[in-house]
Motif scaffolding. Structure first.
Motif, mmCIF file in Angstrom:
data_model
loop_
_atom_site.group_PDB
_atom_site.id
_atom_site.type_symbol
_atom_site.label_atom_id
_atom_site.label_comp_id
_atom_site.label_asym_id
_atom_site.label_seq_id
_atom_site.Cartn_x
_atom_site.Cartn_y
_atom_site.Cartn_z
ATOM 1 N N LEU A 163 -9.747 -41.954 -15.496
ATOM 2 C CA LEU A 163 -10.600 -40.149 -15.912
ATOM 3 C C LEU A 163 -10.649 -39.822 -14.936
ATOM 4 N N ASN A 210 -7.657 -45.295 -11.644
ATOM 5 C CA ASN A 210 -8.900 -44.932 -12.454
ATOM 6 C C ASN A 210 -8.608 -43.696 -13.290
ATOM 7 N N TYR A 248 -10.122 -46.612 -20.063
ATOM 8 C CA TYR A 248 -9.380 -45.495 -18.793
ATOM 9 C C TYR A 248 -10.823 -44.952 -17.710
ATOM 10 N N ASP A 249 -11.579 -45.439 -18.372
ATOM 11 C CA ASP A 249 -12.433 -45.608 -16.967
ATOM 12 C C ASP A 249 -13.728 -46.513 -16.624
ATOM 13 N N GLU A 299 -8.137 -35.120 -13.440
ATOM 14 C CA GLU A 299 -8.899 -34.324 -13.145
ATOM 15 C C GLU A 299 -7.911 -33.240 -12.180
ATOM 16 N N TYR A 332 -4.217 -49.680 -21.068
ATOM 17 C CA TYR A 332 -5.117 -49.199 -20.018
ATOM 18 C C TYR A 332 -3.333 -49.724 -18.460
#
Length: 173
Positions: A167, A165, A146-147, A171, A123
């Motif tokens: 995830l 964080n 990873y979340d 985006e 991570y």
């Protein structure tokens, strides 16, 4: 295999931090221990023995770091102080440990590195790799989570939590 031990004060963490370096030449790789692990974990588990030929040939060298997981992800306290501590560790790695390791390895301060870890170390490796792409050119992340949303125990999803964080923030990149 050349092995060197260091203990240096971290202004970001306000304490001494220990680390080791393995090898004499080659790509420099930051190794992050498993959850709550210490800088000597990979050595204790004989992980470097498996790549000793590459290390002795000067193809790769490693720098191992202590985590602060017991104060961050493994702590059940409020989110905000845990994430402040995690950000202090990130600053320690980026602003103190890496420049020191590059200097000790005789490398230019702008040279890109590899980062790797397993479990919680994976991570951290992914988080550093994604947040600091100018610093890291290679990544090896084994069996990580990873979340990190399961680690918000008090419902306080802070900005510092969000930027740690992967995830959640990937985006947005």
């Amino acid at each position: 295999m050349q092995v060197r031990y260091f203990k240096e004060y971290s202004a970001n963490l306000d304490r001494d931090m220990e680390f080791k370096m393995y090898g004499h030449a080659g790509v420099l790789c930051l190794v992050i221990p498993c959850q709550d692990g210490r800088f000597f974990e990979w050595e204790d588990r004989k992980m470097f023995d498996l790549v000793s030929g590459l290390v002795d040939a000067g193809r790769i060298q490693f720098v191992t770091v202590d985590s602060v997981d017991a104060e961050t992800w493994s702590s059940y306290g409020p989110t905000e102080p845990r994430m402040h501590r995690l950000e202090a560790w990130n600053r320690y790695v980026m602003d103190e440990l890496i420049p020191s390791a590059l200097w000790k390895a005789g490398k230019p301060q702008d040279e890109q590195m590899m980062v790797m870890g397993a479990s919680m170390g994976a991570y951290h490796a992914v988080n550093l790799f994604c947040r600091y792409p100018h610093r890291f050119s290679r990544l090896l992340a084994l069996s990580g989570l990873y979340d990190m949303s399961r680690y918000v125990y008090d419902g306080n999803y802070t900005h510092e939590f969000h930027i740690n964080n992967p995830l959640a923030y990937l985006e947005e990149l």
